[in-house]
Enzyme design. Structure first.
Site, PDB file in Angstrom:
ATOM      1  N   TYR A 120      82.647  18.638   1.749  1.00 59.34           N
ATOM      2  CA  TYR A 120      81.952  19.902   1.493  1.00 59.34           C
ATOM      3  C   TYR A 120      80.661  19.666   0.709  1.00 59.34           C
ATOM      4  O   TYR A 120      79.598  20.179   1.068  1.00 59.34           O
ATOM      5  CB  TYR A 120      82.871  20.861   0.735  1.00 59.34           C
ATOM      6  CG  TYR A 120      82.134  22.041   0.135  1.00 59.34           C
ATOM      7  CD1 TYR A 120      81.684  23.078   0.938  1.00 59.34           C
ATOM      8  CD2 TYR A 120      81.869  22.090  -1.228  1.00 59.34           C
ATOM      9  CE1 TYR A 120      80.976  24.152   0.401  1.00 59.34           C
ATOM     10  CE2 TYR A 120      81.182  23.158  -1.781  1.00 59.34           C
ATOM     11  CZ  TYR A 120      80.729  24.183  -0.964  1.00 59.34           C
ATOM     12  OH  TYR A 120      80.034  25.235  -1.507  1.00 59.34           O
ATOM     13  N   TYR A 125      73.308  35.788  -4.094  1.00 60.98           N
ATOM     14  CA  TYR A 125      73.419  36.035  -2.658  1.00 60.98           C
ATOM     15  C   TYR A 125      73.562  37.536  -2.461  1.00 60.98           C
ATOM     16  O   TYR A 125      74.252  38.211  -3.236  1.00 60.98           O
ATOM     17  CB  TYR A 125      74.657  35.355  -2.071  1.00 60.98           C
ATOM     18  CG  TYR A 125      74.548  33.874  -1.849  1.00 60.98           C
ATOM     19  CD1 TYR A 125      73.567  33.338  -1.013  1.00 60.98           C
ATOM     20  CD2 TYR A 125      75.441  32.993  -2.455  1.00 60.98           C
ATOM     21  CE1 TYR A 125      73.484  31.975  -0.793  1.00 60.98           C
ATOM     22  CE2 TYR A 125      75.369  31.630  -2.243  1.00 60.98           C
ATOM     23  CZ  TYR A 125      74.382  31.127  -1.407  1.00 60.98           C
ATOM     24  OH  TYR A 125      74.313  29.776  -1.201  1.00 60.98           O
ATOM     25  N   LYS A 153      64.533  31.589  -3.179  1.00 60.71           N
ATOM     26  CA  LYS A 153      64.935  30.250  -2.742  1.00 60.71           C
ATOM     27  C   LYS A 153      65.207  30.238  -1.240  1.00 60.71           C
ATOM     28  O   LYS A 153      65.939  31.089  -0.728  1.00 60.71           O
ATOM     29  CB  LYS A 153      66.191  29.814  -3.502  1.00 60.71           C
ATOM     30  CG  LYS A 153      66.698  28.422  -3.150  1.00 60.71           C
ATOM     31  CD  LYS A 153      67.906  28.074  -4.010  1.00 60.71           C
ATOM     32  CE  LYS A 153      68.397  26.663  -3.775  1.00 60.71           C
ATOM     33  NZ  LYS A 153      68.990  26.489  -2.442  1.00 60.71           N
ATOM     34  N   HIS A 205      68.137  24.501   2.048  1.00 60.02           N
ATOM     35  CA  HIS A 205      69.545  24.596   1.640  1.00 60.02           C
ATOM     36  C   HIS A 205      70.223  23.234   1.728  1.00 60.02           C
ATOM     37  O   HIS A 205      71.411  23.124   2.074  1.00 60.02           O
ATOM     38  CB  HIS A 205      70.289  25.614   2.509  1.00 60.02           C
ATOM     39  CG  HIS A 205      71.319  26.414   1.755  1.00 60.02           C
ATOM     40  ND1 HIS A 205      71.100  27.697   1.321  1.00 60.02           N
ATOM     41  CD2 HIS A 205      72.575  26.106   1.346  1.00 60.02           C
ATOM     42  CE1 HIS A 205      72.179  28.147   0.693  1.00 60.02           C
ATOM     43  NE2 HIS A 205      73.085  27.192   0.694  1.00 60.02           N
TER      44      HIS A 205
END
Length: 380
Positions: free
Chosen positions: A24, A129, A254, A278
């Site tokens: 991950y 987010y 971002k 990202h």
């Protein structure tokens, strides 16, 4: 452990983390071409060596958003970082504070805003987010304001999670229910140190900030499914008005990779942007940050604060990013691997490595202060 380089911490993290967690943190999307390009393109940047310049007094300090920093570096937001070590975001925040740089807490962190604030009295940045529930977002922003987070990092390049095949193969997202849980437990049992320190002593395992939205479905196995169902894919530039209405401090956007979007961010009143793909975890095949950064720097020079992340694995890479036009650099996997390998002490050591490597690079390019690193530091 005392690693000689950030790369050593990656290998230590591979040995200490359960397979699904290492994959991950380490993985990207699709074929991971952008993930690799972030590292390779940045390391291909040639610097201009200068000699016989007095570099006996090198100063790495800078100021970002009225905050004095020991060096132009921040720890960027990483979802689930608290699973890399016991209550990991608290440890990372303390390490950043001890070294005089900002820590950025992710919306989807294991530790909540309140827990990190209790564990680290130094104010830290918060990453947002956009989720569908605007009432929840308002409350979350209020909480971040009340604990004195000085900067809001608004991530805009994730309307939907990227296709991360490593997570499917490892069992993080590819196996649901009891079968998936058993698979992850089996992997954890092969890492007994992690299983005891994080798996047992590090409970609860949930997304601290969004646990109220998840309700009883707040375990690790619900993380990726919840993102797909609750992240708001309808977000546009107009939604920046909502964020600004509920946040009075600096807002940094971002996920900018295009000069036109950089202009839009400046026109919309953003205080800063982060040039970022990202970490290669969203749209594979987009340009590396090293390739995208110069054109964006030219497009918005002087209009807002310009930060960058992606592929930074050394203090030399930080200097390269500054030479390409960034005013500050966010670390991602570099600190996550160090956290997994050696907790708070590991993160502090990574920042020490960055500091030492920057000093050498600056001395050999003739730059005694951060503001002297620029296009003139690049080889022709």
């Amino acid at each position: 452990m005392r690693a000689a380089s950030i790369g050593d911490y990656r290998e230590a993290a591979r040995r200490r983390l359960p397979h699904f967690l290492f994959e991950y943190f380490d993985g990207g999307s699709y074929a991971e071409r952008t993930l690799r390009a972030n590292i390779e393109d940045l390391q291909d940047i040639a610097l201009r060596q200068r000699v016989l310049t007095d570099v006996s007094a090198i100063d790495l300090s800078t100021t970002l958003f009225d905050q004095k920093l020991a060096m132009p570096v921040a720890l960027g937001p990483i979802g689930l970082a608290g699973m890399a070590a016991r209550r990991g975001e608290v440890q990372a925040a303390r390490a950043a504070a001890a070294r005089g740089v900002p820590f950025t807490l992710s919306t989807v962190s294991a530790c909540s805003l309140a827990e990190v604030a209790r564990g680290c009295p130094t104010p830290f940045w918060f990453q947002l987010y956009m989720v569908r529930d605007r009432g929840f977002l308002h409350a979350l922003l209020e909480e971040a304001h009340e604990i004195a987070c000085p900067v809001l990092v608004f991530t805009v390049d994730m309307p939907l999670p990227g296709a991360r095949y490593r997570d499917v193969r490892s069992g993080l997202s590819g196996a649901a229910g009891l079968r998936g849980q058993a698979r992850r437990i089996g992997q954890a049992m092969t890492r007994p140190r992690w299983a005891w320190d994080v798996g047992i002593r590090g409970r609860p395992h949930q997304l601290g900030n969004v646990a109220p939205l998840l309700g009883p479905r707040s375990g690790l196995e619900d993380f990726l499914g919840w993102m797909k169902d609750n992240f708001d894919a309808s977000v546009t530039w107009a939604d920046l008005d909502f964020v600004r209405a509920h946040w009075k401090g600096p807002i940094v956007i971002k996920g900018i990779l295009d000069p036109d979007d950089a202009h839009r961010a400046a026109d919309a009143g953003a205080d800063g942007i982060i040039v970022s793909n990202h970490g290669g975890r969203q749209l594979d095949g987009v340009p590396s940050v090293a390739r995208a950064l110069p054109a964006i720097a030219d497009a918005v020079a002087g209009r807002l604060t310009l930060l960058a992340d992606g592929g930074v694995r050394s203090g030399l890479d930080v200097v390269r990013m500054l030479a390409l036009g960034a005013q500050g650099v966010l670390l991602g996997r570099a600190w996550a691997f160090a956290l997994a390998a050696d907790g708070e002490r590991g993160v502090q050591h990574v920042l020490d490595l960055i500091d030492a490597e920057m000093r050498v690079a600056m001395a050999l390019t003739g730059a005694t202060t951060v503001d002297r690193i620029g296009a003139g530091s690049l080889a022709a």
